[in-house]
Design a protein around this motif. Structure first.
Motif, PDB file in Angstrom:
ATOM      1  N   ILE A 117      88.426  92.047  90.215  1.00 25.96           N
ATOM      2  CA  ILE A 117      89.316  93.197  90.065  1.00 25.96           C
ATOM      3  C   ILE A 117      88.880  93.931  88.815  1.00 25.96           C
ATOM      4  CG2 ILE A 117      91.679  93.894  89.605  1.00 25.96           C
ATOM      5  CD1 ILE A 117      92.580  91.718  91.342  1.00 25.96           C
ATOM      6  N   SER A 118      88.503  95.160  88.979  1.00 22.19           N
ATOM      7  CA  SER A 118      87.988  95.867  87.825  1.00 22.19           C
ATOM      8  C   SER A 118      88.110  97.370  88.010  1.00 22.19           C
ATOM      9  CB  SER A 118      86.521  95.497  87.616  1.00 22.19           C
ATOM     10  OG  SER A 118      85.981  96.298  86.604  1.00 22.19           O
ATOM     11  N   ASN A 119      88.375  98.058  86.934  1.00 23.52           N
ATOM     12  CA  ASN A 119      88.384  99.511  86.994  1.00 23.52           C
ATOM     13  C   ASN A 119      87.241 100.077  86.158  1.00 23.52           C
ATOM     14  OD1 ASN A 119      89.220  98.998  84.439  1.00 23.52           O
ATOM     15  ND2 ASN A 119      91.195  99.971  84.606  1.00 23.52           N
ATOM     16  N   LEU A 120      86.257  99.245  85.972  1.00 24.09           N
ATOM     17  CA  LEU A 120      85.152  99.616  85.103  1.00 24.09           C
ATOM     18  C   LEU A 120      84.200 100.567  85.822  1.00 24.09           C
ATOM     19  CD1 LEU A 120      83.583  98.660  82.437  1.00 24.09           C
ATOM     20  CD2 LEU A 120      82.339  97.219  84.010  1.00 24.09           C
ATOM     21  N   PRO A 121      83.902 101.705  85.240  1.00 30.27           N
ATOM     22  CA  PRO A 121      82.841 102.513  85.830  1.00 30.27           C
ATOM     23  C   PRO A 121      81.521 101.875  85.457  1.00 30.27           C
ATOM     24  CG  PRO A 121      83.892 103.681  84.018  1.00 30.27           C
ATOM     25  CD  PRO A 121      84.435 102.296  84.022  1.00 30.27           C
ATOM     26  N   ILE A 122      80.706 101.596  86.415  1.00 28.09           N
ATOM     27  CA  ILE A 122      79.554 100.745  86.159  1.00 28.09           C
ATOM     28  C   ILE A 122      78.366 101.542  85.644  1.00 28.09           C
ATOM     29  CG2 ILE A 122      78.404 100.799  88.390  1.00 28.09           C
ATOM     30  CD1 ILE A 122      78.521  97.667  88.185  1.00 28.09           C
ATOM     31  N   GLU A 123      78.519 102.859  85.647  1.00 32.32           N
ATOM     32  CA  GLU A 123      77.420 103.741  85.276  1.00 32.32           C
ATOM     33  C   GLU A 123      76.693 103.335  83.994  1.00 32.32           C
ATOM     34  OE1 GLU A 123      78.542 107.800  84.822  1.00 32.32           O
ATOM     35  OE2 GLU A 123      78.551 108.075  86.979  1.00 32.32           O
ATOM     36  N   GLY A 124      77.485 103.107  82.953  1.00 26.80           N
ATOM     37  CA  GLY A 124      76.883 102.811  81.657  1.00 26.80           C
ATOM     38  C   GLY A 124      75.980 101.604  81.733  1.00 26.80           C
ATOM     39  N   ALA A 125      76.513 100.549  82.329  1.00 27.67           N
ATOM     40  CA  ALA A 125      75.746  99.314  82.424  1.00 27.67           C
ATOM     41  C   ALA A 125      74.501  99.528  83.271  1.00 27.67           C
ATOM     42  CB  ALA A 125      76.617  98.217  83.030  1.00 27.67           C
ATOM     43  N   LEU A 126      74.673 100.307  84.325  1.00 29.40           N
ATOM     44  CA  LEU A 126      73.568 100.547  85.238  1.00 29.40           C
ATOM     45  C   LEU A 126      72.454 101.335  84.548  1.00 29.40           C
ATOM     46  CD1 LEU A 126      73.273  99.796  88.190  1.00 29.40           C
ATOM     47  CD2 LEU A 126      73.983 102.094  88.778  1.00 29.40           C
ATOM     48  N   THR A 127      72.855 102.309  83.787  1.00 27.80           N
ATOM     49  CA  THR A 127      71.853 103.101  83.085  1.00 27.80           C
ATOM     50  C   THR A 127      71.074 102.233  82.116  1.00 27.80           C
ATOM     51  OG1 THR A 127      73.564 104.769  83.103  1.00 27.80           O
ATOM     52  CG2 THR A 127      71.577 105.298  81.915  1.00 27.80           C
ATOM     53  N   GLN A 128      71.839 101.421  81.385  1.00 31.71           N
ATOM     54  CA  GLN A 128      71.161 100.540  80.430  1.00 31.71           C
ATOM     55  C   GLN A 128      70.213  99.585  81.141  1.00 31.71           C
ATOM     56  OE1 GLN A 128      73.424  98.379  77.659  1.00 31.71           O
ATOM     57  NE2 GLN A 128      74.503 100.166  76.870  1.00 31.71           N
TER      58      GLN A 128
END
Lengths: 425, 704
Positions: free
Chosen positions: B137-148
């Motif tokens: 369960i998460s509301n984290l936008p994964i973009e940041g991690a993905l970019t890194q």
């Protein structure tokens, strides 16, 4: 190209792009889930998305029967509103579109009765509540708006300029002679396009009044990173020097506020892109003082005017705006400082706040207390309201794209814009 | 498609160009191969269990939709038919689904490792992908991690994985309290250098074993125990091949992560961490986490994943003051008291003078008069009689609890259980009505548990022998006031935990004994080395030499050596069989050539009892349980070992009689074909020396 949009977190931009290619039902579901997930938020984005979606719905609906069209728009509208009842602009746009369809349908019918037409096309007389409203309600929106709130009451200019506006839907259609085979749908589509144009221009229209309200060497207090307010202030800043005190609206909007003040906003996701090219006030030589929300009362005695943005405006003149607004309005009341609210007419909602608790959305608790603080998380209830309800008596003036209005006058604009039968559609 | 929308296109972030190339894929492990949600998982797959009245999988898919994932591969495990049915009927399958592809993959996997290897074989993954379990369960936008992650990968091909970890304080309800993962991170590169789990139960493992090199080589180290491992990994396809290479890895953290980090010298792969300080991310890894995450969702920490977001079409929850969520069509008696943090579903009625707080009530529940519900989870359609008290317990769908009952904290009432009037369900008891595993017939009710006229029996979870009492106690679920005990660590799927009954094949209870790590690593290393040698056709002398040296360095026991050897041999056999050769030929060739290796791992030639040989056979049998056509291979191997005179008749006899060899259905099944051989052996023996007593023990040992 769809991969571009998909790799990014979905939002308004990706929704609008997908709107062209996706089947209509998919788009409706898509918008519903975007609204539910709060991936489209802020009044303007919601309104834009709704308007574009309805445009698609109407153009896909192959019928010229107004009743069917109304039914279709109603059913879509109901689903959208249920998805996110707290974004009231969605309902507003749906109601306006419904109103458009009804107008067109009735114009059609009227065209058959030439008698009635003659008397109706003379709306110079103060308008009767029902009859002529629908004729003149839409057109003023796309026009250069009148100068003061009183102009709306007398209303001489809009009528004269009516035939000049090419896009104005109903009255011009009527005046241009009764084209018998008038396509209701095409007219409605034009009307929806007008609404979309209005959404794009509304801030500039509001900003046009700035010089009437902001004077040299005034101290203005504002709150949140509302682009409407920013444009308003920028317009005045081009000519006059004044001081702005900006409350940071912690915890839900402080980052955006800081960015707005310092001018390094990196294209605030949802808000349309033009704003990101905007210069900050400080670039125009305006002194901007960023203060914590707690300092509002202390500074209020020195403030000449409070200018607030809003989330939505209610029919009784009260408003739902980001949390912290009510405190500011109360403080202004104590110091007898005028409170001016700038808001597009599209935010004006025919809802009476009988239970204003239900209008307030509660947001992410972790903005208030870090989730990592396990002991606190376990033992206390955290509430983070995103909005405040501000009663009408704390507001002195509304400035919309139609001009300035007293809060007590808003009911008239409501009845101008929304048909009675659509208020609870 | 088409020109970019006016403002929209120009606004995309700088990284957009990179992301254009690949569609983002995700693998959802709908079954995590754990037994922690028993007895509920006897009837329903875990990811369909409701959390705040929404099935867990909805949250996970919502998370993926938020992250902009396009292709989703869903791996079902137990009850995968139910899950498939659910998914097919859900909005995720409709035209408007945000996923372009939602593939439901079935496999006979028994561990995460198997799933990964299966996935590798299917060649479905084209680029970077996200691995999540079906309970995130998460509301984290994964973009940041993905970019890194992508930036790192562009710089260095060996950066294969990024784990997303949520920072949390020292004490946190959502963190697992029984064992806590420890990440040793190089903060300058966000690289994870070492991973270990500390088990709070056992004294021995409260220390970390950090390789001195890690300390010497890195100027800066973060040793962090305050992270919630939310089970979201961004992986490159390399990860899959790594899983395939390490054929005995089963769990993603304790084995895969640990192993890859340990073998950095060998494979040079690095694994990175992305530590998030805001947003919500958690896994419902056990019942305690279930309770904590429910609280989080209700208190809006996971916003916008709250009940009033109405994720499921048809839900219409509204938020009232005090985090009270109520659907339309709820009947509340005038005198009932509804406290804070409560969710009430449609069609539920609550009787007079009932008090409810901190409780989740499903749809169409009937709550009688004078009932007290505190911290309870009442799922759809449950009926609770007048005057009953339920505290901190789970009452599943369609359970009927009579009047004047007391359901004590930690009790779990599974689907369809009926509790008669006036019963007390004592603390931590689990009652189920599911068909029993052994006979599969309709279950008999146990009146002493559910009362006269009740339905259901007490569910006694299978526990590993080495599990301490406290642990078994603790695993009884919603442990509220037993924080010091809490839940056992991973006990993987029933199958492999059965297997672990014998030998020390660790079923994920990673820290049950101190030396376990070393053992595991020796077995793994040795098996890999032997396997490589077999594949390359190195002579048996060389293999033997290598094995001995490995054994010396690790100070491994004979048992471990045998384990490694068996594992390597069987893997090689399997591989050759897939190449199309007949099993008999392969076995003959392989064992003929490398006879010495096996021979020299056995030391009981001249004794009566043959523990080593029996051990070897058991290991073979156990290994073959998981393999394709294991039963046939076992027969050939048994025959070959006999022909080569590596094993003696007595060993076979003892093995056959050994209860460990027939402890589970799988084990029985895999040795079924060998029956003929053993029979033949027994007969041959008879003929040779007719005076020897022949006791036909097969029959006896079969049924137990």
């Amino acid at each position: 190209m769809p991969s571009t949009s998909m790799a990014l977190t979905p939002g308004l931009a990706s929704f609008l792009r997908s709107l062209k290619t996706n089947p209509i039902d998919t788009s409706i579901d898509n918008l519903i889930s975007l609204l539910k997930r709060r991936q489209i938020r802020h009044s303007r984005s919601c309104a834009t998305a709704t308007a574009y979606l309805l445009l698609r719905v109407i153009s896909a609906c192959r019928t010229s029967d107004a009743a069917k069209l109304i039914e279709r728009v109603q059913s879509v509208g109901r689903r959208l509103v249920a998805a996110q009842p707290k974004e009231m602009v969605v309902g507003n746009i749906v109601r306006r579109v419904l109103g458009l369809i009804r107008d067109e349908a009735e114009d059609d019918r009227e065209a058959d009765f030439n008698l009635s037409e003659a008397s109706e096309s003379q709306p110079q007389t103060p308008r009767a509540l029902d009859g002529s409203d629908r004729g003149s309600s839409r057109p003023p929106l796309s026009q250069p708006a009148p100068i003061s709130m009183f102009s709306l009451l007398s209303h001489p200019e809009p009528e004269t300029s009516l035939p000049g506006t090419p896009a104005s839907a109903s009255p011009s259609g009527r005046l241009l002679g009764h084209v018998q085979s008038k396509d209701v749908r095409a007219e409605v589509l034009e009307g929806v396009n007008e609404i979309i144009d209005e959404l794009g221009q509304v801030d500039d229209q509001i900003a046009a009044y700035a010089l009437d309200h902001i004077h040299s060497n005034e101290i203005i207090l504002t709150h949140t990173s509302s682009t409407t307010v920013q444009k308003f202030l920028l317009k005045a800043a081009a000519k006059r020097k004044f001081t702005v005190i900006h409350a940071e609206s912690y915890p839900n909007n402080h980052e955006a506020t800081h960015a707005t003040v310092s001018g390094n906003s990196t294209g605030d996701e949802e808000i349309l892109s033009t704003e990101s090219f905007q210069k900050p006030l400080i670039a125009l030589g305006i002194t901007v003082i960023l203060i914590p929300d707690s300092a509002v009362f202390a500074l209020m005695s020195r403030v000449n005017k409070v200018i607030l943005g809003t989330h939505s405006v209610l029919a009784n003149g009260g408003l739902v705006a980001s949390a912290g607004t009510r405190v500011i309005a109360r403080a202004a009341k104590v110091h007898q400082t005028p409170v001016v609210v700038v808001s597009g007419v599209y935010k004006l909602s025919p809802v009476y706040p009988f239970d204003f608790d239900s209008l307030i959305e509660y947001g992410d608790s972790s903005n208030v207390i870090g989730y990592e603080d396990g002991d606190l998380v376990d033992q206390i209830d955290v509430q983070n309201p995103l909005y405040d309800y501000v009663p009408a008596e704390l507001i002195d003036l509304y400035i919309t794209n139609l001009g300035g209005h007293a809060p007590s006058y808003l009911y008239r604009i409501v009845s101008d814009h929304y048909r009675k039968e659509d208020i609870s559609f | 498609m088409g020109p970019k929308q006016k403002g929209g296109g120009s606004k995309q972030r700088g990284n957009a160009a990179e992301e254009v190339e690949e569609t983002l894929q995700a693998v959802v492990l709908a079954d995590t191969f754990e037994t922690r949600f028993e007895p509920f998982t006897l009837d329903k797959p875990r990811c369909l269990l409701p959390l705040a009245n929404t099935p867990l999988i909805e949250y996970t898919l919502e998370f993926l939709a938020n992250a902009g994932v396009e292709d989703v591969f869903l791996y079902g495990g137990a009850h995968s038919d139910q899950l498939e049915k659910y998914i097919n009927a859900s909005k995720w399958r409709s035209l408007s689904s945000p996923f372009k592809q939602l593939a439901f993959l079935k496999s006979t996997s028994t561990s995460v490792g198997d799933v990964m290897r299966d996935l590798d074989g299917k060649h479905l993954i084209t680029g970077d992908f996200i691995v999540v379990s079906g309970d995130v369960i998460s509301n984290l936008p994964i973009e940041g991690a993905l970019t890194q992650h992508r930036a790192r990968r562009a710089a260095n091909k060996d950066a294969i994985m990024t784990m997303i970890l949520r920072e949390a304080g020292r004490n946190h309800r959502t963190k697992s309290s029984s064992s806590s993962p420890v990440f040793i991170i190089d903060p300058t590169k966000d690289r994870c250098l070492h991973y270990e789990e500390i088990d709070h139960h056992s004294r021995e493992t409260t220390r970390l074993n950090i390789d001195s090199e890690i300390i010497l080589e890195n100027a800066e180290l973060d040793i962090r125990q305050d992270l919630i491992d939310c089970g979201i990994d961004i992986c490159t396809p390399d990860v899959l091949s790594l899983w395939s290479d390490s054929f005995d890895y089963q769990t993603p953290r304790t084995q895969f992560l640990y192993g890859v980090l340990k073998d950095y010298e060998l494979n040079g792969k690095t694994i990175h961490t992305h530590i998030v300080k805001d947003h919500y991310a958690a896994r419902v890894r056990n019942l305690k986490a279930y309770d904590a995450v429910t609280k989080d969702v209700i208190s809006r920490w996971a916003y916008p994943l709250c009940p009033d977001t109405n994720l499921l079409p048809g839900h219409n929850y509204e938020l009232r003051k005090g985090n009270l969520y109520q659907e339309q069509g709820v009947t509340l008696a005038r005198s009932c008291v509804i406290g804070r943090r409560t969710v009430i579903g449609q069609g539920t009625s609550i009787g007079d003078k009932t008090t409810v707080k901190d409780t989740v009530l499903g749809r169409n529940c009937k709550i009688g008069k004078n009932v007290t519900l505190d911290g309870a989870f009442i799922w759809d359609g449950a009926v609770i009689g007048d005057g009953t008290t339920v505290r901190h317990a789970i009452v599943a769908d369609n359970v009927q609890v009579g009047s004047k009952c007391i359901v004590e904290p930690g009790a779990l009432l599974s689907f369809g259980v009926k509790i008669a009037d006036g019963m007390t369900v004592s603390e931590g008891k689990r009652i189920t009505n599911a068909p029993r595993e052994e006979d599969g017939g309709a279950p008999e009710s146990e009146p002493e548990v559910v009362g006269e006229g009740g339905e259901g029996y007490e569910y006694v979870p299978y526990e590993d022998e080495d599990d301490s009492d406290t642990e078994s106690n603790a695993s009884s679920g919603l442990v509220y006031n037993m924080a010091q005990l809490s839940l056992s660590t991973d006990s993987i799927s029933t199958l492999s935990s059965d297997v672990s009954d014998y030998g020390h094949s660790r079923s994920g209870s990673f820290s049950s004994s101190g030396g376990d790590d070393d053992e595991e690593h020796f077995v793994h290393d040795a098996a890999t080395s032997v396997y490589d040698s077999l594949r390359d056709g190195v002579t048996s002398d060389v293999v033997q030499l290598e094995l001995v040296s490995l054994r010396m360095t690790a100070n491994a026991s004979d048992h471990q050596v045998r384990r490694a050897v068996v594992s390597a041999f069987m893997k090689r056999t399997q591989q050759l069989m897939e190449g199309g050769k007949a099993a008999g030929d392969i076995v003959r060739e392989l064992f003929g050539k490398y006879r010495e290796i096996i021979e020299r791992s056995l030391f009981d030639r001249d004794r009566d009892a043959k523990p080593d040989q029996v051990d070897l056979l058991l290991l073979l049998q156990q290994d073959l349980v998981h393999r394709n056509r294991g039963d046939t291979v076992l027969l050939f191997v048994a025959k070959e070992l006999y022909d080569l005179e590596i094993l003696e008749e007595e060993a076979y006899e003892q093995w056959w009689d050994d209860e460990r060899s027939s402890s589970t259905d799988e084990m029985k099944q895999v040795r079924s074909q060998t029956q003929q051989f053993v029979d033949w052996l027994a007969n041959a023996e008879e003929e040779e020396s007719s005076e020897e007593e022949d006791d036909d023990e097969e029959e006896e040992s079969d049924d137990e």
